[in-house]
Write a protein that holds these residues in place. Structure first.
Motif, mmCIF file in Angstrom:
data_model
loop_
_atom_site.group_PDB
_atom_site.id
_atom_site.type_symbol
_atom_site.label_atom_id
_atom_site.label_comp_id
_atom_site.label_asym_id
_atom_site.label_seq_id
_atom_site.Cartn_x
_atom_site.Cartn_y
_atom_site.Cartn_z
ATOM 1 N N HIS A 1 0.847 -1.196 0.000
ATOM 2 C CA HIS A 1 0.000 0.000 0.000
ATOM 3 C C HIS A 1 0.882 1.244 0.000
ATOM 4 O O HIS A 1 1.470 1.620 1.011
ATOM 5 C CB HIS A 1 -0.904 0.005 1.233
ATOM 6 N N HIS B 1 -12.007 6.598 -1.875
ATOM 7 C CA HIS B 1 -11.717 6.724 -0.456
ATOM 8 C C HIS B 1 -12.966 7.215 0.272
ATOM 9 O O HIS B 1 -13.737 8.010 -0.279
ATOM 10 C CB HIS B 1 -10.558 7.714 -0.254
ATOM 11 N N GLU C 1 -8.396 2.139 -2.176
ATOM 12 C CA GLU C 1 -8.904 1.777 -0.886
ATOM 13 C C GLU C 1 -10.327 2.298 -0.708
ATOM 14 O O GLU C 1 -10.649 3.385 -1.121
ATOM 15 C CB GLU C 1 -8.016 2.293 0.241
ATOM 16 N N ASP D 1 -14.429 5.921 7.348
ATOM 17 C CA ASP D 1 -13.573 6.753 8.195
ATOM 18 C C ASP D 1 -14.448 7.722 8.975
ATOM 19 O O ASP D 1 -14.916 8.720 8.439
ATOM 20 C CB ASP D 1 -12.548 7.519 7.351
ATOM 21 N N HIS E 1 -10.183 0.328 4.170
ATOM 22 C CA HIS E 1 -9.810 1.377 5.130
ATOM 23 C C HIS E 1 -10.874 1.417 6.219
ATOM 24 O O HIS E 1 -12.067 1.465 5.931
ATOM 25 C CB HIS E 1 -9.739 2.718 4.389
ATOM 26 N N ARG F 1 -11.363 3.399 10.040
ATOM 27 C CA ARG F 1 -10.847 4.192 11.158
ATOM 28 C C ARG F 1 -12.008 4.677 12.015
ATOM 29 O O ARG F 1 -12.917 5.348 11.521
ATOM 30 C CB ARG F 1 -10.034 5.391 10.640
ATOM 31 N N CYS G 1 -3.365 -0.720 7.062
ATOM 32 C CA CYS G 1 -3.001 0.205 8.150
ATOM 33 C C CYS G 1 -3.807 -0.122 9.408
ATOM 34 O O CYS G 1 -4.442 0.746 9.994
ATOM 35 C CB CYS G 1 -3.249 1.638 7.702
ATOM 36 N N ASP H 1 2.070 2.856 3.347
ATOM 37 C CA ASP H 1 1.065 3.915 3.217
ATOM 38 C C ASP H 1 1.753 5.236 2.906
ATOM 39 O O ASP H 1 1.273 6.303 3.281
ATOM 40 C CB ASP H 1 0.193 4.038 4.466
#
Length: 309
Positions: free
Chosen positions: A20, A88, A121, A125, A157, A159, A183, A232
């Motif tokens: 990544h 994203h 990705e 988030d 992704h 978060r 990540c 990343d």
């Protein structure tokens, strides 16, 4: 930036994959050739550069990009570079209402390129929440469906969105699609559930940060045969380069720290995470898959199920 990077030993003969990177970032515009040369010198075999449909300046340090075509150009320019394409979660609101098989006209058309090997990705988030949660979830689900249709794995992704991420992955039966949560910074509970779905987990330079005790504990408990390494970059440079521009060659520091945490050799981690990346993304030769025994530490492990455990 100091170009005389000391990656210490061991380096060769083990090869690594940076699964990544964001090589289309403007931070690399002046010296991308040198970045690639240093990656090769550090023992990297492949780099997966991740293109997002739109990028903008924001507190997450995402900078304005030039679109997905720059990512494709990089794959044509450098033999070791492959690409993933996606939307994203920060940018989900900007494409809501479009047909994801069509700008996804852009994504749809570019996935025909032979070196596009994943969708993403994509994900959720909630830390910044630049796009409303319901829109993020909608776009995430649509990209999972695109990945299934194209038979490409996902780069995910997540978060501050553990529960919704897991709910969507479970409801969409992501085991049939495959992919990696990149990540990784979630809880061990999330790691266990992600692994139960057949997904891989990838770690960045955060594992080298002094205060990242939670991530290091997860590394100790995640089976290496379900693990990948990534930079990343240009974000999250590992120690001892923290605070500087990150680059693919620094993935060696991540692999070395993981080896220390798991009581393995650097060569063990490099070899196994590379095999994991090749299998998931379908890149490179698969000669390693024919092996039925692997040396780890001073022992031999039989690969009876074609997974090195």
């Amino acid at each position: 930036m100091d170009n005389n990077i000391n990656l210490q030993k061991p380096q060769a003969p083990s090869l690594l994959i940076d699964t990544h990177a964001h090589l289309d970032d403007p931070k690399y515009d002046g010296d991308i050739d040198e970045i690639i040369k240093r990656a090769k010198a550090a023992g990297l075999e492949y780099i997966i550069t991740v293109g997002c449909l739109r990028q903008r300046t924001d507190p997450c340090l995402r900078t304005a990009g030039t679109g997905l075509k720059k990512v494709i150009e990089l794959t044509k320019r450098y033999a070791m570079v492959y690409a993933s394409l996606g939307i994203h979660p920060h940018d989900a609101k900007d494409v809501m209402g479009t047909d994801l098989k069509s700008v996804p006209t852009e994504i749809g058309e570019l996935t025909r390129e032979k070196k596009v090997i994943a969708i993403g990705e994509t994900g959720l988030d909630y830390y910044y929440e630049h796009s409303p949660k319901d829109i993020q979830k909608n776009i995430f689900i649509k990209q999972i469906q695109i990945a299934r249709e194209l038979q490409l794995p996902l780069i995910i992704h997540s978060r501050d969105a553990q529960n919704d991420t897991l709910d969507i992955l479970r409801h969409e039966n992501v085991r049939d699609v495959g992919g990696v949560v990149h990540c990784f910074s979630g809880s061990y509970e999330m790691a266990r559930k992600v692994l139960d779905m057949g997904l891989h987990i990838s770690f960045t330079g955060v594992v080298t940060f002094h205060k990242a005790t939670n991530v290091r504990e997860i590394v100790k408990n995640v089976p290496v045969e379900m693990m990948m390494v990534e930079t990343d970059c240009p974000y999250l440079a590992p120690e001892p380069h923290r605070g500087k521009r990150n680059e693919p060659s620094f993935v060696a520091f991540i692999a070395r720290r993981i080896a220390e945490l798991k009581g393995l050799s650097y060569n063990d981690v490099a070899r196994i995470t590379t095999l994991n990346g090749k299998r998931l993304f379908g890149i490179g030769d698969n000669n390693m898959e024919a092996m039925i025994a692997y040396p780890i530490r001073n022992s031999i492990y039989l690969n009876i199920t074609n997974r090195c455990t």
